[in-house]
Scaffold this active site. Structure first.
Site, short mmCIF file in Angstrom:
data_model
loop_
_atom_site.label_atom_id
_atom_site.label_comp_id
_atom_site.label_asym_id
_atom_site.label_seq_id
_atom_site.Cartn_x
_atom_site.Cartn_y
_atom_site.Cartn_z
CE LYS A 108 6.61 59.42 -10.96
NZ LYS A 108 5.73 60.13 -10.03
CE LYS A 125 6.39 50.51 -4.53
NZ LYS A 125 5.17 51.21 -4.11
CE LYS A 149 4.38 57.15 -0.92
NZ LYS A 149 4.13 56.16 -1.96
CB THR A 201 -1.57 50.73 -8.33
OG1 THR A 201 -0.92 51.96 -8.62
CG2 THR A 201 -0.86 50.02 -7.20
CG ASN A 203 -5.89 54.32 -7.42
OD1 ASN A 203 -5.02 53.49 -7.65
ND2 ASN A 203 -6.31 55.16 -8.33
CB SER A 232 4.02 57.35 -12.46
OG SER A 232 2.88 57.66 -11.70
P1 NAD Z 1 -7.00 55.18 -1.21
O1 NAD Z 1 -6.99 56.29 -0.26
O2 NAD Z 1 -7.51 55.38 -2.59
O3 NAD Z 1 -7.76 53.92 -0.60
C1 NAD Z 1 -7.43 53.37 0.64
C2 NAD Z 1 -8.48 52.32 0.95
O4 NAD Z 1 -8.14 51.67 2.17
C3 NAD Z 1 -9.88 52.90 1.16
O5 NAD Z 1 -10.84 52.03 0.61
C4 NAD Z 1 -10.00 52.94 2.68
O6 NAD Z 1 -11.33 52.90 3.12
C5 NAD Z 1 -9.27 51.67 3.03
N1 NAD Z 1 -8.83 51.64 4.42
C6 NAD Z 1 -8.25 52.62 5.14
N2 NAD Z 1 -8.05 52.21 6.40
C7 NAD Z 1 -8.51 50.95 6.47
C8 NAD Z 1 -8.59 49.99 7.50
N3 NAD Z 1 -8.16 50.27 8.73
N4 NAD Z 1 -9.12 48.78 7.19
C9 NAD Z 1 -9.57 48.50 5.96
N5 NAD Z 1 -9.53 49.36 4.96
C10 NAD Z 1 -9.01 50.57 5.20
O7 NAD Z 1 -5.47 54.68 -1.26
P2 NAD Z 1 -4.75 53.84 -2.40
O8 NAD Z 1 -4.13 54.78 -3.35
O9 NAD Z 1 -5.67 52.76 -2.87
O10 NAD Z 1 -3.56 53.21 -1.55
C11 NAD Z 1 -3.72 52.03 -0.79
C12 NAD Z 1 -2.35 51.47 -0.50
O11 NAD Z 1 -1.67 51.20 -1.73
C13 NAD Z 1 -1.41 52.38 0.27
O12 NAD Z 1 -0.56 51.60 1.07
C14 NAD Z 1 -0.59 53.05 -0.82
O13 NAD Z 1 0.66 53.51 -0.35
C15 NAD Z 1 -0.43 51.89 -1.76
N6 NAD Z 1 -0.10 52.25 -3.14
C16 NAD Z 1 -0.90 53.08 -3.87
C17 NAD Z 1 -0.57 53.35 -5.19
C18 NAD Z 1 -1.46 54.19 -6.07
O14 NAD Z 1 -1.15 54.29 -7.27
N7 NAD Z 1 -2.54 54.76 -5.57
C19 NAD Z 1 0.59 52.84 -5.75
C20 NAD Z 1 1.38 51.99 -4.97
C21 NAD Z 1 1.02 51.70 -3.68
#
Ligand code: NAD
Length: 425
Positions: free
Chosen positions: A79, A103, A115, A199, A230, A359
């Site tokens: 997953k 995780k 992934k 999340t 997100n 999920s």
């Molecule tokens: P996303 O694309 O929805 O949002 C990413 C955010 O980070 C955006 O606001 C973007 O502008 C910001 N960002 C990017 N580069 C940046 C920088 N250099 N400085 C400051 N801000 C910056 O992504 P997401 O889904 O929110 O994921 C964010 C993190 O959380 C990732 O590491 C992802 O692997 C992790 N994550 C996401 C989920 C999920 O359900 N979406 C679950 C577990 C972990």
């Protein structure tokens, strides 16, 4: 909590996967992991790389690199999310896949870890180009994915729209409707209520649990959150809903500080009407992302990208609690510094597990063809996060180590049993 034992790797690693292994090695030593099991976990089960030639809107073909790694299927089908970003590469995908293994084990889900990703800049592509790219990726991975094999979900740069495209292509190619082959899809196509905020919600629950354990007063607590996507947006919204004052927010276009606490609704509305970004937000003064990470707050939530808390930043962090919303926001070298400063870090493999937990609920609902209300989903997800938090806390206390290594140990307990039960060829 105790910070006495060796619980951070000795050196910095350029490779993200090596950095995962460095933490694994520390946890394995403290836990006394069987060497055979350690060897299995140090190597991803399957690594797939594909070339995706796409007809761009300008009439020229561009070839994109696509990846999918299945790190482990010991505890169930793999997953893990699909990431669209320019720095996607096989090392990063392997690291993220391994984190998913740990995780899912920490969250007590019947899943292994995987992934995937495509090296692309989704912000510079049209919707049509993104649709063709996503569908080409799904077609290339049709033998890898499957409801009982490998189940993708959104990650950075992807969301429910991309999941709908993946599902549609997959269904067409296998000739049946298999909604559970992907999670994080739109509710109309079998998505789960509560998944989008899951999340961020888990980050909020992990924060509250950490505050309880460390005796921090929620009502007077302040927080800084990096990232307004997100994870970050929902974390900000939900932390604020619990009375925690949000003093700093940011995304890739800028970081902002408000000593009195942000009007979170106003920030969300602003971003919504501004192409999803905070650039130009006037609800606070502009700072930079390093200032945000080192600002004077009680809680720091990195929820954007990896490796932002490096040794230099760690030395200046003022927060007492770090809740890792992003995957891998802290470098292995920074772990030791934070640890020595007595900062409690709730690690990614626990703190952002709320997404994969919901999920899993989505997958279960798809299998049953019976759907739950948002309240039911949230209640189950909160209970699951609280239980996982307690298990990690317990293991870190038992082994006199920090929560990151405690989380790895929590996962290793299950993985070692699973690998031994399955045996070897
Ligand atoms: P996303 O694309 O929805 O949002 C990413 C955010 O980070 C955006 O606001 C973007 O502008 C910001 N960002 C990017 N580069 C940046 C920088 N250099 N400085 C400051 N801000 C910056 O992504 P997401 O889904 O929110 O994921 C964010 C993190 O959380 C990732 O590491 C992802 O692997 C992790 N994550 C996401 C989920 C999920 O359900 N979406 C679950 C577990 C972990």
């Amino acid at each position: 909590m105790s910070t006495k034992t060796v619980n951070a790797p000795e050196k910095q690693h350029d490779s993200m996967f090596e950095a995962v292994l460095a933490r694994l090695d520390v946890a394995a030593k403290i836990f006394g992991l069987n060497d055979n099991v350690g060897q299995v976990l140090r190597n991803p089960e399957k690594m797939v790389r594909v070339s995706l030639p796409i007809m761009m809107d300008n009439g020229k073909v561009q070839v994109f690199d696509g990846y999918r790694t299945v790190h482990s299927t010991v505890l169930g089908p793999s997953k893990g999310g699909i990431r669209y970003a320019m720095d996607v590469n096989s090392d990063e995908v392997n690291a993220l896949a391994a984190w998913m293994t740990f995780k899912c084990a920490v969250a007590n889900l019947p899943y292994g870890g995987g992934k995937g990703g495509i090296k692309c800049d989704p912000k510079k592509m049209s919707v049509g180009e993104l649709e063709r790219l996503t569908k080409a990726y799904a077609a290339s991975m049709v033998d890898v994915f499957g409801v009982n094999k490998d189940i993708p979900a959104p990650d950075m740069g992807t969301g429910k729209r991309e999941m709908a495209w993946l599902l549609t292509t997959y269904n067409k190619m296998v000739g049946e409707d298999s909604p559970g082959m992907v999670t994080g899809k739109p509710i109309t196509l079998g998505g789960s209520r509560g998944r989008e905020a899951a999340t961020g919600r888990g980050v909020m629950v992990a924060t509250i649990e950490a505050m309880k354990k460390t005796g921090m007063d929620r009502k007077s607590a302040t927080a800084a959150v990096q990232g307004f996507g997100n994870v970050g947006l929902h974390a900000v919204r939900l932390l604020a809903s619990k009375g925690i004052k949000i003093l700093a927010i940011s995304d890739h276009t800028g970081a902002y500080w408000n000593e009195k606490g942000f009007d979170v609704e106003a920030a969300m509305k602003f971003a919504q009407g501004n192409g999803g970004v905070l650039k130009g937000f006037t609800g606070g003064t502009e700072i930079n992302n390093t200032e945000l990470l080192t600002s004077k707050v009680d809680v720091l939530v990195p929820a954007a990208i990896q490796n932002v808390i490096n040794e230099e930043v760690a030395a200046k962090v003022q927060a007492k609690l770090i809740i890792e919303g992003a995957n891998g926001p802290t470098t292995a070298g920074a772990d030791k510094i934070l640890n020595d400063k007595g900062i409690v870090v709730v690690p990614d493999i626990l703190a952002n597990g709320g997404g994969v937990t919901v999920s899993y609920f989505e997958w279960v609902q798809n299998k049953y063809g019976h759907y739950w209300s948002e309240d039911e989903v949230n209640a189950k997800a909160d209970a699951s996060m609280e239980k996982a938090f307690d298990a990690v806390w317990y293991n870190s206390q038992q082994h006199k180590t920090n929560m990151r290594i405690g989380a790895y140990i929590t996962a290793l307990r299950k993985l070692e049993k699973g690998i031994n039960y399955r045996g070897f060829y």
